[in-house]
Motif scaffolding. Structure first.
Motif, PDB file in Angstrom:
ATOM      1  N   GLY A   8       0.777  -1.233   0.000  1.00  0.00           N
ATOM      2  CA  GLY A   8       0.000   0.000   0.000  1.00  0.00           C
ATOM      3  C   GLY A   8       0.804   1.276   0.000  1.00  0.00           C
ATOM      4  N   ASN A  19      -4.989  -5.500  -4.910  1.00  0.00           N
ATOM      5  CA  ASN A  19      -5.340  -4.312  -4.121  1.00  0.00           C
ATOM      6  C   ASN A  19      -4.622  -4.254  -2.786  1.00  0.00           C
ATOM      7  N   PRO A  52      -3.312  -0.577  -3.389  1.00  0.00           N
ATOM      8  CA  PRO A  52      -4.673  -0.044  -3.323  1.00  0.00           C
ATOM      9  C   PRO A  52      -4.797   1.203  -4.200  1.00  0.00           C
TER      10      PRO A  52
END
Length: 607
Positions: A456, A478, A482
């Motif tokens: 992330g 993701n 993300p």
């Protein structure tokens, strides 16, 4: 282990001898076992009583066994195999009389000694001496009988010096020794053994096997054996049954059942893939007339890159080196080797493979580039490198994080004669399967590889580097990238995301993407390089080797039959043009793939 979704019966590759007139010792006929599980959780007796009165007490049926039949003759050693939760132990408990089947019948001729749960009935506060009498009593032996066989039990268990020590001070292996010695002190007609031979140390397991073999050979004892060890079943048993999720998949001679179970047992995948693998094994129809088959198992201290050094060209003036235990550094060193047309080598701590020592005089690199992460290459290995390549200049590219190390390698590559491509790949250290799957494309197209340090978050330096490219390939879903972090990438950069649900799914999707990128006039690869996802650290060099050997890299997940079937289809469809096939990885993986893919070549001695 992933359970095999297929439960259809496979029959037998070899029938029982109809002329066998030995008496039946165990006959299981159409046995089913159903357990009722509460449909909802009831936290106390009051809730249970209310639900019962309202007739709202609902149960779900769990069918542990479904119409299982078998017959064990006197003197048979009958193996029962299957994945966890398949119903093996339930079947043994029904045969031993511990459970009553929901349907079907069981006929037993003779007395049974069940070794289903070793150590049940021990009191850990009592001494070993006291527990021998206690456990013997629970098994139905009189005190007089135990006293008569006490010395024999103690001698087998090898606990003479610890008889008066409380059992709580014993190791689990020593407790198992005592339990096995007590349970086998008599000579039963039928001996039931449930995973007993997997406990204790290796020497104890061998001793247990010898005791069981003695009961079989000297006394004609009939044995029912449950084990997850395929080799053990094949070695000890003459017959076997494979049960999957309560259903009989195969029954017959142990050798044949074990071979089939070794191919498809415990693996997920479609029935079509399973049929293709079994058809290949049974018919041995895969053509191997033109292809040159080779296998290279990777032993400790000998990662694949070291094994392949003899195939390197002599005129490579640069050698890149990384620690085999550091997959990030290894992949970056391989990437740099591809860009600079350099040789690539993985080393292990304090060890330089003999292959390198033998090939040192032939390679004679002028430059050595060492790529190392948080744990640098140790001094002893560096000294070995200096001795083997005394005239080479050594440069070290080091950093404390994957992102910084990848930036150093990327910047170093900017000085190469052939520049990086206009695309860049970015990934996280844990996405090993994705990286391995796309590595041939990255190496062949000179696409640099950059890392992030944590899911992330794209570090500022990596984000800035991405901005200098036309497109970026994000290897990860993701969780790794993300939308919040993807949105920080410059709008002028085209973003493509590649990932899958598991290693094989990622490999399929990445393979389809790469195929779409290839030009229509690209020449088909003449060779095949096969490797397993379970050996990622061992075969990180596979992508680079595939490029240099003009080979398609075919990766498979050992738990997934679809991946093996896909390789079979590839080999069959392209058989006329394939010149060589190389299987690499850990020894067990190489053996498994060889058995599934090339049974004819294996049996003929080509592999």
């Amino acid at each position: 282990m992933t359970e095999n979704a297929n439960i259809a019966p496979l029959g037998s590759l070899g029938a029982f001898d109809p002329a066998d007139e030995r008496p039946n010792m165990v006959c299981v006929e159409h046995v089913s076992m159903v357990f009722n599980m509460a449909a909802e959780q009831l936290d106390n007796l009051k809730e249970y009583a209310i639900a019962l009165m309202r007739r709202e007490l609902m149960f779900k049926e769990f069918r542990a066994l479904d119409d299982v039949s078998l017959c064990v003759k006197k003197g048979d050693v009958f193996g029962i195999m299957g994945t966890n939760g398949s119903g093996k132990s339930t079947l043994l408990k029904i045969i031993a009389g511990v459970l009553e089947p929901t349907q079907g019948t069981v006929q037993i001729n003779g007395n049974i000694a069940p070794l289903i749960e070793l150590g049940a009935g021990f009191d850990m506060e009592l001494t070993a001496r006291e527990n021998i009498y206690l456990n013997g009593a629970l098994l139905g032996y009189s005190k007089k009988f135990i006293s008569q066989h006490f010395d024999e039990i103690v001698e087998f268990a090898e606990v003479e010096q610890f008889l008066d020590i409380p059992l709580k001070n014993y190791s689990s292996g020593m407790v198992a020794r005592i339990a096995f010695a007590i349970a086998t002190v008599i000579v039963p007609d039928i001996l039931i053994v449930d995973e007993v031979l997997s406990v204790g140390d290796f020497m104890f397991q061998q001793k247990c096997e010898r005791r069981i073999q003695s009961l079989i050979k000297e006394h004609g004892v009939t044995v029912l054996l449950v084990s997850h060890n395929n080799d053990q079943i094949q070695r000890l048993c003459n017959k076997a049954i494979w049960i999957e999720k309560g259903h009989t998949r195969m029954i017959g001679p142990a050798k044949e059942v074990c071979k089939v179970y070794g191919l498809v047992g415990g693996r997920e995948g479609s029935a079509e893939s399973e049929s293709l693998i079994l058809e290949t094994y049974a018919s041995e129809s895969l053509s191997d007339d033109t292809a040159n088959f080779r296998k290279i198992p990777c032993e400790p201290h000998y990662p694949l890159s070291a094994k392949m050094i003899p195939l390197e060209k002599e005129d490579r003036d640069t050698l890149t080196i990384a620690r085999a235990e550091d997959p990030v550094a290894s992949m970056l060193a391989a990437s740099l080797a591809a860009l600079k047309d350099a040789a690539f080598l993985q080393v292990t701590k304090g060890f330089l493979p003999k292959t390198i020592k033998w090939e040192g005089e032939r390679l004679i690199p002028k430059n050595i580039i060492i790529v190392e992460g948080q744990e640098p290459i140790d001094q002893l290995t560096l000294e070995y490198v200096a001795i083997v390549f005394p005239e080479a200049s050594i440069e070290r590219l080091s950093a404390d994080s994957p992102s910084q190390l990848s930036l150093r390698v990327y910047e170093h590559g900017m000085s190469a004669m052939n520049p990086w491509a206009s695309s860049v790949a970015v990934t996280a250290p844990h996405n090993k399967a994705d990286i391995l799957s796309i590595s041939p494309y990255l190496f062949e197209s000179s696409v640099p590889l950059l890392y992030i340090d944590e899911p992330g978050v794209i570090p500022p330096g990596v984000l800035e580097a991405i901005g200098s490219f036309d497109s970026v390939i994000l290897l990860g879903g993701n969780l790794s990238f993300p939308q919040a972090c993807v949105s920080k990438i410059d709008d002028s950069v085209s973003v493509e995301r590649l990932f899958g649900n598991g290693p094989y799914d990622a490999y399929r999707k990445i393979g389809a993407w790469v195929k779409g990128k290839a030009s229509h006039g690209e020449k088909a690869k003449r060779n095949r390089l096969i490797a397993s996802f379970s050996d990622v650290n061992d075969v990180l060099a596979a992508g680079l080797i595939a490029v240099r050997q003009d080979a398609d890299l075919l990766l498979y997940d050992e738990r997934n039959m679809d991946s093996l079937a896909a390789i079979l289809k590839n080999l069959r469809e392209n058989a006329p043009t394939i010149q060589s096939v190389l299987i690499v990885g850990a020894a067990d993986s190489v053996k498994s793939a060889t058995t599934a893919l090339f049974p004819k070549a294996l049996s003929s001695g080509q592999l």
